[in-house]
Design a protein around this motif. Structure first.
Motif, mmCIF file in Angstrom:
data_model
loop_
_atom_site.group_PDB
_atom_site.id
_atom_site.type_symbol
_atom_site.label_atom_id
_atom_site.label_comp_id
_atom_site.label_asym_id
_atom_site.label_seq_id
_atom_site.Cartn_x
_atom_site.Cartn_y
_atom_site.Cartn_z
ATOM 1 N N SER A 1 -0.781 7.793 -3.744
ATOM 2 C CA SER A 1 -0.442 6.720 -2.808
ATOM 3 C C SER A 1 -1.208 5.464 -3.237
ATOM 4 O O SER A 1 -2.331 5.219 -2.773
ATOM 5 C CB SER A 1 -0.856 7.176 -1.394
ATOM 6 N N PRO A 2 -0.642 4.690 -4.170
ATOM 7 C CA PRO A 2 -1.432 3.639 -4.831
ATOM 8 C C PRO A 2 -2.107 2.644 -3.877
ATOM 9 O O PRO A 2 -1.505 2.172 -2.917
ATOM 10 C CB PRO A 2 -0.399 2.929 -5.710
ATOM 11 N N ASN B 1 -5.459 7.891 -3.516
ATOM 12 C CA ASN B 1 -5.334 6.635 -4.276
ATOM 13 C C ASN B 1 -6.438 6.512 -5.321
ATOM 14 O O ASN B 1 -6.627 5.467 -5.923
ATOM 15 C CB ASN B 1 -5.319 5.424 -3.333
ATOM 16 N N CYS C 1 0.855 -1.204 0.000
ATOM 17 C CA CYS C 1 0.000 0.000 0.000
ATOM 18 C C CYS C 1 0.887 1.249 0.000
ATOM 19 O O CYS C 1 1.879 1.322 0.739
ATOM 20 C CB CYS C 1 -0.894 -0.003 1.235
ATOM 21 N N GLY C 2 0.515 2.233 -0.781
ATOM 22 C CA GLY C 2 1.293 3.465 -0.867
ATOM 23 C C GLY C 2 1.390 4.215 0.450
ATOM 24 O O GLY C 2 2.300 5.023 0.645
ATOM 25 N N ASP C 3 0.461 3.966 1.344
ATOM 26 C CA ASP C 3 0.436 4.722 2.603
ATOM 27 C C ASP C 3 1.673 4.444 3.469
ATOM 28 O O ASP C 3 2.035 5.282 4.308
ATOM 29 C CB ASP C 3 -0.850 4.421 3.389
ATOM 30 N N TYR D 1 1.871 1.722 -9.360
ATOM 31 C CA TYR D 1 3.227 2.309 -9.289
ATOM 32 C C TYR D 1 3.826 2.479 -10.692
ATOM 33 O O TYR D 1 4.314 3.567 -11.025
ATOM 34 C CB TYR D 1 4.155 1.467 -8.422
ATOM 35 N N SER E 1 4.187 8.482 -3.434
ATOM 36 C CA SER E 1 4.764 7.686 -2.340
ATOM 37 C C SER E 1 5.853 6.736 -2.844
ATOM 38 O O SER E 1 6.651 6.234 -2.060
ATOM 39 C CB SER E 1 3.685 6.939 -1.558
ATOM 40 N N GLY E 2 5.919 6.528 -4.171
ATOM 41 C CA GLY E 2 7.003 5.736 -4.757
ATOM 42 C C GLY E 2 8.307 6.521 -4.837
ATOM 43 O O GLY E 2 9.338 5.977 -5.237
#
Ligand code: TPP
Ligand code: SF4
Ligand code: MG
Length: 292
Positions: free
Chosen positions: A201-202, A124, A23-25, A212, A175-176
């Motif tokens: 944030s995927p 997201n 998770c992007g979070d 991503y 977030s990546g």
């Protein structure tokens, strides 16, 4: 300071995140911990306030004071915290559904008021917690649980909305690219006035479109391309996403602007936490007794 050498120990929580693996979070949490450490903050001086959603669980995973409030109400509560005690660094966090859907009124009004606080939206482009319905930032034609034939609604552009609503600092991250995100967050927190950081944030479980690799093909950093963040018109152009490229970094930072706290006449005698209680003990007891 290179972000990999930043000590984030004091912003770690005893509770481990229960987000889905990937998770992007996770990247947003680490970046926020780094940003607070880079700014030399102490965890006792920071309050993180959220609404409801997967992303809104963040305050539980962050080592500071925190409040997990109601869906769409994180920004409203954060403003109250900030007004009660302006010595605190107040950071609101949440999702695109939380902030740009049900909470959009609070979002707009906080920006035009220019309270000194930071709002981080984990965007997201889906409702994650409720298992994959469209959100206000879901792109046209995206298939989701609530739009099996593709979304027919135009998505909201949070960057343009923030710019026209008077936000004095408008930024975006991915977030990546967590190190750059930490730098942008640190600048947002340092900024005097309302700062927005919208973060891609995927959601790896429910959003199979904006992944991503999808972002990696499209995002670029404004500062790396010489963007002048003091120019509002340029920020609006970058926010339009010309040529299907997606800008990240600092879109706009206004010159020093008075904050709501600086203008509020009720602060003549200081903020509520610094004022004496209006009633002495005896008068308070008499007042309470009168209601019996
Ligand atoms: C008043 C209210 N309406 C609806 C809900 C149901 N609900 C919980 S989270 C959520 C949306 C979550 O999406 P988002 O804010 O984008 O967060 P994410 O889970 O994607 O991080 C909804 C509709 C609720 N909890 N309260
Ligand atoms: S459902 Fe999506 S947003 Fe929620 S924790 Fe899983 S990957 Fe993250
Ligand atoms: Mg969401």
């Amino acid at each position: 300071m290179p972000t990999e050498t930043v000590d984030i120990t004091k912003f770690k929580s005893k509770i481990a995140p229960d987000w889905c693996p990937g998770c992007g979070d996770f990247g947003v949490l680490t970046s926020l911990q780094k940003a607070c450490a880079m700014n030399g903050l102490d965890s006792k001086d920071v309050v993180v306030v959220s609404g409801i959603g997967c992303s809104s669980n963040l305050p539980g995973f962050f080592g500071s004071y925190g409040m997990h409030t109601l869906h769409g109400r994180g920004v409203a509560v954060a403003q109250g915290v900030r007004l009660a005690n302006p010595d605190l660094t107040v950071i609101a966090t949440g999702g695109d559904g939380d902030g740009y859907g049900i909470g959009i009124g609070h979002f707009i009004h906080a920006m035009r008021r220019n309270l000194n606080m930071t709002y981080i939206v984990m965007n997201n482009q889906i409702y994650g917690l409720t298992t994959g319905q469209t959100s206000p930032t879901t792109e046209l034609n995206t298939q989701t649980k609530s739009t099996p034939e593709g979304s027919i609604e135009n998505p909201l552009n949070p960057m343009q909305l923030a710019l026209v609503s008077g936000a004095s600092f408008v930024a975006r991250g991915f977030s990546g690219a967590a190190d750059r995100l930490a730098e942008v967050m640190a600048a947002a927190i340092k900024h005097k006035g309302f700062s927005l950081v919208d973060v891609f944030s995927p959601c790896v479980t429910y959003n199979k479109t904006n992944t991503y690799p999808w972002f990696r093909e499209r995002v670029y950093d404004l500062q790396a391309e010489g963007h002048n963040a003091s120019n509002w018109d340029n920020a609006m152009i970058a926010a339009k996403q010309p040529n299907n490229r997606i800008a990240t970094g600092i879109f706009y930072q206004a010159p020093a602007t008075p904050t709501y706290e600086e203008l509020e006449p009720a602060y003549k005698f200081g903020p509520p936490t610094k004022q004496k209680l209006g009633l002495d003990k005896e008068s308070a007891a008499a007042l309470i007794a009168s209601f019996k």
